[in-house]
Design a protein around this motif. Sequence first.
Motif, PDB file in Angstrom:
ATOM      1  N   GLY A  32      56.564  43.251  25.341  1.00 15.54           N
ATOM      2  CA  GLY A  32      56.337  42.527  24.089  1.00 15.54           C
ATOM      3  C   GLY A  32      57.308  41.354  24.030  1.00 15.54           C
ATOM      4  N   GLY A 166      63.341  34.578  17.123  1.00 12.98           N
ATOM      5  CA  GLY A 166      62.713  35.576  16.273  1.00 12.98           C
ATOM      6  C   GLY A 166      63.722  36.649  15.876  1.00 12.98           C
ATOM      7  N   ILE A 167      63.193  37.771  15.382  1.00 11.17           N
ATOM      8  CA  ILE A 167      64.079  38.784  14.787  1.00 11.17           C
ATOM      9  C   ILE A 167      64.410  39.929  15.750  1.00 11.17           C
ATOM     10  CG2 ILE A 167      62.330  40.351  13.793  1.00 11.17           C
ATOM     11  CD1 ILE A 167      64.126  40.028  11.145  1.00 11.17           C
TER      12      ILE A 167
HETATM   13  C1  GLA Z   1      64.858  35.555  22.818  1.00 10.08           C
HETATM   14  C2  GLA Z   1      64.782  35.468  21.303  1.00 10.08           C
HETATM   15  C3  GLA Z   1      63.915  36.593  20.726  1.00 10.08           C
HETATM   16  C4  GLA Z   1      62.555  36.674  21.425  1.00 10.08           C
HETATM   17  C5  GLA Z   1      62.735  36.633  22.946  1.00 10.08           C
HETATM   18  C6  GLA Z   1      61.421  36.548  23.664  1.00 10.08           C
HETATM   19  O1  GLA Z   1      65.538  36.721  23.196  1.00 10.08           O
HETATM   20  O2  GLA Z   1      66.071  35.561  20.752  1.00 10.08           O
HETATM   21  O3  GLA Z   1      63.751  36.408  19.346  1.00 10.08           O
HETATM   22  O4  GLA Z   1      61.708  35.660  20.977  1.00 10.08           O
HETATM   23  O5  GLA Z   1      63.550  35.554  23.361  1.00 10.08           O
HETATM   24  O6  GLA Z   1      60.687  37.704  23.464  1.00 10.08           O
END
Ligand code: GLA
Length: 387
Positions: A32, A166-167
């Motif tokens: 994911g 993202g989170i």
């Molecule tokens: C980085 C970002 C996450 C995510 C990944 C890809 O680690 O910090 O938020 O988007 O890339 O899955």
Amino acid sequence: MELLTQLTASYQDAFHATPVSVCSPGRVNLIGEHTDYNEGFVLPAAIDKAIYLAAGLRSDDAIHLIAHDLGETYVGSISDLSPTHTWADYVLGVVAQLRLAGHKLSGFNCVFGGTIPIGAGLSSSAALENGVGFALNELCGLGIDRLNLLKMSQRAENDFVGAKVGIMDMFASMMGRAEHVIKLDCRSLEYTYAPFRMDGVRIVLCDSQVKHSLVVSEYNTRRAECESGVRFLKVFYPEINSLRDVTMDMLDRHLRETQPLIYRRCAYVVQENQRLLDGVAALEANDLATFGQLMYGSHEGLSNWYQVSCPELDTLVDIARRQPGVLGARMMGGGFGGCTINLVREDGLDAFKTQLTKHYKAATGKDTSIHVCKIENGTHLIHPTIS
Ligand code: GLA
């Protein structure tokens, strides 16, 4: 816990007081990838590589930071929080968020160091942000729950550091549970823990030694490409709000011919969400063979369709695929360098390490470093006494 002893000693030396100590882990993600900012699913876990912090309050409003591993210091003030474009921003960004949320803070001291290889895609920055928020929450008795703390970490990174991540990283680091992976729905933030049975299988990270930099990488571009796909499709399907609502059929009808690049980006994300759901079902059935195949599928999509891999990561996955005892392998995290994640049978582990090191050097001229990791609890206090 030699590092923690050193950090505590360094704190006592510098500030003549006893600190509170926090452990804040890095993360892996089983499958994911690049789905979190598209309101999709992720399957991360906190690991036994972490940032450790020794922290305490001051009676004035100064901020004194010591980055133990770098041998660098920062001195500033709670009332003057502007970005420094250095590591200090991961700390100051969180302080800025706490202040924005209306919390009263006093100045503080913090010494930190860690066991997370920097730039390897294991989220040392999220671990540091979470650790700072967690420590200040404890020290100042702010009463903020974990979910709100990790959201502040994300906003610190988005707004203060300037990386539109993202989170997932903050969530995994803060909410991790030993021996479990987290199935997180990044739209609703609903999550469940799934036991990850390690009987005879290890999670192995292979560092490409290519240093990625999210801010200068194409991360923000990918994000914008996905958003542009959604905007385009919304004309035909007003009810959709993110790629989570999009199907392959919608993409095939409206984007395939007209916008081939955006089509590939969006198709990767839609398919990766499905791979994750299939992967969770496979884990529930303890079918690691199927899970491993899904990991290879994920890598292929990341490399060819989403185009966030690099020759070194592709090489690591190619070599891993040829080793007996490897169930699955793929690049992990934002991409353009960092680590691959591999599921390796314990009895094939030694051979895996030897072969991978040898063939990677032959193919790229680079050394890899290999980390076998355990799934651990999220951010926590080590000595819950505040003196
Ligand atoms: C980085 C970002 C996450 C995510 C990944 C890809 O680690 O910090 O938020 O988007 O890339 O899955």
